[in-house]
Scaffold this motif. Structure first.
Motif, PDB file in Angstrom:
ATOM      1  N   UNK A 260       0.821  -1.211   0.000  1.00 31.85           N
ATOM      2  CA  UNK A 260       0.000   0.000   0.000  1.00 31.85           C
ATOM      3  C   UNK A 260       0.852   1.256   0.000  1.00 31.85           C
ATOM      4  N   UNK A 261       1.986   1.208   0.673  1.00 29.21           N
ATOM      5  CA  UNK A 261       2.833   2.382   0.777  1.00 29.21           C
ATOM      6  C   UNK A 261       3.638   2.626  -0.491  1.00 29.21           C
ATOM      7  N   UNK A 262       3.924   1.566  -1.234  1.00 29.23           N
ATOM      8  CA  UNK A 262       4.813   1.691  -2.382  1.00 29.23           C
ATOM      9  C   UNK A 262       6.263   1.808  -1.963  1.00 29.23           C
ATOM     10  N   UNK A 263       6.556   1.487  -0.707  1.00 30.54           N
ATOM     11  CA  UNK A 263       7.917   1.541  -0.167  1.00 30.54           C
ATOM     12  C   UNK A 263       7.918   0.700   1.098  1.00 30.54           C
ATOM     13  N   UNK A 264       9.089   0.268   1.583  1.00 32.79           N
ATOM     14  CA  UNK A 264       9.124  -0.536   2.802  1.00 32.79           C
ATOM     15  C   UNK A 264       8.667   0.274   4.017  1.00 32.79           C
ATOM     16  N   UNK A 265       8.053  -0.385   4.990  1.00 30.67           N
ATOM     17  CA  UNK A 265       7.717   0.283   6.246  1.00 30.67           C
ATOM     18  C   UNK A 265       8.998   0.780   6.898  1.00 30.67           C
ATOM     19  N   UNK A 266       8.900   1.947   7.535  1.00 27.70           N
ATOM     20  CA  UNK A 266      10.067   2.521   8.188  1.00 27.70           C
ATOM     21  C   UNK A 266      10.948   3.350   7.270  1.00 27.70           C
ATOM     22  N   UNK A 267      10.420   3.756   6.123  1.00 20.99           N
ATOM     23  CA  UNK A 267      11.209   4.541   5.176  1.00 20.99           C
ATOM     24  C   UNK A 267      11.688   5.845   5.811  1.00 20.99           C
ATOM     25  N   UNK A 268      10.823   6.487   6.626  1.00 19.53           N
ATOM     26  CA  UNK A 268      11.238   7.739   7.277  1.00 19.53           C
ATOM     27  C   UNK A 268      12.427   7.513   8.206  1.00 19.53           C
ATOM     28  N   UNK A 269      12.463   6.364   8.868  1.00 16.67           N
ATOM     29  CA  UNK A 269      13.603   6.052   9.737  1.00 16.67           C
ATOM     30  C   UNK A 269      14.891   5.983   8.925  1.00 16.67           C
ATOM     31  N   UNK A 270      14.821   5.362   7.763  1.00 19.28           N
ATOM     32  CA  UNK A 270      15.996   5.259   6.896  1.00 19.28           C
ATOM     33  C   UNK A 270      16.483   6.642   6.485  1.00 19.28           C
ATOM     34  N   UNK A 271      15.528   7.548   6.228  1.00 18.27           N
ATOM     35  CA  UNK A 271      15.874   8.902   5.798  1.00 18.27           C
ATOM     36  C   UNK A 271      16.267   9.811   6.959  1.00 18.27           C
ATOM     37  N   UNK A 272      16.126   9.310   8.185  1.00 20.01           N
ATOM     38  CA  UNK A 272      16.476  10.129   9.351  1.00 20.01           C
ATOM     39  C   UNK A 272      15.410  11.109   9.772  1.00 20.01           C
ATOM     40  N   UNK A 273      14.180  10.927   9.258  1.00 18.75           N
ATOM     41  CA  UNK A 273      13.068  11.806   9.638  1.00 18.75           C
ATOM     42  C   UNK A 273      12.317  11.130  10.785  1.00 18.75           C
ATOM     43  N   UNK A 274      12.543  11.617  11.993  1.00 16.27           N
ATOM     44  CA  UNK A 274      11.933  11.014  13.179  1.00 16.27           C
ATOM     45  C   UNK A 274      10.629  11.744  13.476  1.00 16.27           C
ATOM     46  N   UNK A 275       9.514  11.038  13.249  1.00 15.56           N
ATOM     47  CA  UNK A 275       8.190  11.635  13.317  1.00 15.56           C
ATOM     48  C   UNK A 275       7.596  11.495  14.719  1.00 15.56           C
ATOM     49  N   UNK A 276       6.376  12.011  14.896  1.00 12.41           N
ATOM     50  CA  UNK A 276       5.802  12.102  16.238  1.00 12.41           C
ATOM     51  C   UNK A 276       5.760  10.765  16.980  1.00 12.41           C
ATOM     52  N   UNK A 277       5.295   9.661  16.378  1.00 14.00           N
ATOM     53  CA  UNK A 277       5.284   8.409  17.145  1.00 14.00           C
ATOM     54  C   UNK A 277       6.677   7.964  17.572  1.00 14.00           C
ATOM     55  N   UNK A 278       7.673   8.242  16.743  1.00  9.07           N
ATOM     56  CA  UNK A 278       9.050   7.884  17.094  1.00  9.07           C
ATOM     57  C   UNK A 278       9.553   8.753  18.233  1.00  9.07           C
ATOM     58  N   UNK A 279       9.274  10.040  18.170  1.00 10.14           N
ATOM     59  CA  UNK A 279       9.736  10.953  19.223  1.00 10.14           C
ATOM     60  C   UNK A 279       9.110  10.612  20.571  1.00 10.14           C
ATOM     61  N   UNK A 280       7.831  10.234  20.541  1.00 10.63           N
ATOM     62  CA  UNK A 280       7.194   9.832  21.794  1.00 10.63           C
ATOM     63  C   UNK A 280       7.798   8.525  22.308  1.00 10.63           C
ATOM     64  N   UNK A 281       8.103   7.609  21.398  1.00 15.88           N
ATOM     65  CA  UNK A 281       8.724   6.345  21.811  1.00 15.88           C
ATOM     66  C   UNK A 281      10.067   6.595  22.483  1.00 15.88           C
ATOM     67  N   UNK A 282      10.839   7.569  22.002  1.00 15.51           N
ATOM     68  CA  UNK A 282      12.130   7.891  22.615  1.00 15.51           C
ATOM     69  C   UNK A 282      11.932   8.449  24.023  1.00 15.51           C
ATOM     70  N   UNK A 283      10.916   9.283  24.199  1.00 18.71           N
ATOM     71  CA  UNK A 283      10.648   9.807  25.548  1.00 18.71           C
ATOM     72  C   UNK A 283      10.282   8.675  26.502  1.00 18.71           C
ATOM     73  N   UNK A 284       9.520   7.714  25.990  1.00 19.96           N
ATOM     74  CA  UNK A 284       9.068   6.591  26.798  1.00 19.96           C
ATOM     75  C   UNK A 284      10.182   5.578  27.022  1.00 19.96           C
ATOM     76  N   UNK A 285      11.049   5.423  26.019  1.00 20.38           N
ATOM     77  CA  UNK A 285      12.129   4.427  26.068  1.00 20.38           C
ATOM     78  C   UNK A 285      13.439   5.111  25.674  1.00 20.38           C
ATOM     79  N   UNK A 286      14.065   5.831  26.581  1.00 19.94           N
ATOM     80  CA  UNK A 286      15.270   6.612  26.249  1.00 19.94           C
ATOM     81  C   UNK A 286      16.382   5.785  25.609  1.00 19.94           C
TER      82      UNK A 286
END
Length: 362
Positions: A260-286
């Protein structure tokens, strides 16, 4: 290239778009004939504007102009329609005639879409992207120099159409592209930075996504001739809808299936774009901060999947879903502020568009 242009021309695009849920929703509020006529006019205008150049640039931009969901023209037209849809023919006292409203909304939608397309071409150069809408990017096919020129050309055409509409529209076109540049700059400044703040994230997506959807809605409101308060309220509606739409996109990048995405899941992670769910995960799991920062040097599938698994197991996705719900409430509130300029059917249609665009499965 001639075969590609023919296959992806306005009629082929029209057929594809009319089958999608947002376009069906708007068509259902006016008439299918009205929607087809105005959408075809917008697609023709985009094709004409993209072809108004040296043949090398025309060939470069053709696949970019042929793809996409055309959400910005959809919103410009939907906003204009919402002021009179299902009402008797003719103009309200002191308001433009319906045909003039539609013609100006078509052109306003083309302005927003051309700005969007210009930004995509430039983004692909900066990201060194290989594929866009399932086709090789301009930078891959033509090289970076021609890609930059193609993006500049689309920007120039957008501003030319905006200027032809009037000085306010021209100024809005310029201001919107400035906001796009600012959003991209803010995103670029925090790549691979696990300490990126929520404020920095929202500043980036406000410029990169919300500014264009807000401008599209404002251009539709301007075409309809609504008063200043209603125009601002409809622009605010587009702003919050844009934030919700981008939040959903960012969730889908983590949770959506690749087909559905036309790209692998986690593409933003590969590009270094850390989005809101990732930023919250870092706060929760330093402890995630280290592996995230390390993706700059090692973005292999194993490293990305490890980080992705941690994010999905955290409260980050739920936190982002709550943010989507908050932005949809804000969009509904903005519509309420514009209610005096909208027909009941128009208000309902714009409300349903929020659900349709921000309620995608994630």
């Amino acid at each position: 290239m001639d075969a590609l242009l023919t296959a992806a021309g306005p009629e082929a695009q029209l057929s594809r778009l009319l089958g999608t849920a947002p376009h069906r929703l708007v068509a259902g509020c006016v008439t299918t004939g009205r929607w087809e006529s105005d959408l075809r006019a917008c697609l023709d205008l985009l094709a004409d504007q993209s072809a108004a150049a040296d043949g090398l640039i025309t060939e470069a931009v053709a696949p970019v102009v042929a793809g996409g969901k055309r959400l910005r023209p959809l919103l410009a037209l939907a906003t204009a329609y919402a002021t009179w849809c299902c009402a008797p023919d003719g103009a309200a006292p002191g308001r433009p005639a319906r045909e003039e409203v539609c013609e100006r909304a078509v052109r306003g939608g083309a302005v927003a879409e051309l700005l969007h397309l210009a930004s995509l071409v430039h983004d692909d150069v900066m990201d060194e992207a290989d594929v866009r809408h399932g086709a090789p990017t301009v930078n891959v096919r033509e090289g970076n120099i021609r890609a930059v020129l193609a993006g500049d050309f689309l920007l120039a055409r957008a501003l030319a159409v905006a200027g032809d509409l009037g000085p306010r529209e021209g100024a809005l076109g310029c201001a919107t592209f400035v906001r796009l540049c600012e959003g991209q700059a803010r995103e670029s400044a925090t790549l691979f930075d696990p300490a990126r703040t929520e404020d920095a994230y929202y500043e980036a997506i406000t410029g990169k996504t919300a500014a264009l959807l807000s401008a599209a809605c404002r251009l539709g409101a301007m075409a309809a001739g609504v008063d200043a308060a209603a125009e601002q309220a409809l622009a605010d509606y587009g702003h919050h809808l844009g934030l919700a739409y981008q939040l959903v996109d960012d969730l889908l990048d983590l949770t959506g299936p690749a087909y559905r995405l036309g790209k692998p899941a986690g593409h933003d992670l590969v590009e270094g774009v850390f989005t809101l769910p990732v930023l919250h995960a870092v706060r929760e799991r330093p402890r995630l901060a280290g592996p995230l920062a390390a993706l700059r040097e090692d973005a292999g599938d194993g490293a990305v999947q490890d980080v992705l698994g941690e994010v999905l197991a955290s409260g980050g996705p739920a936190y982002a879903r709550a943010a989507v719900a908050e932005q949809t409430r804000h969009a509904a509130g903005a519509l309420s502020a514009a209610a005096g300029a909208l027909t009941p059917a128009g208000h309902a249609m714009l409300s349903e568009l929020v659900t349709c665009l921000a309620g995608r499965t994630y």
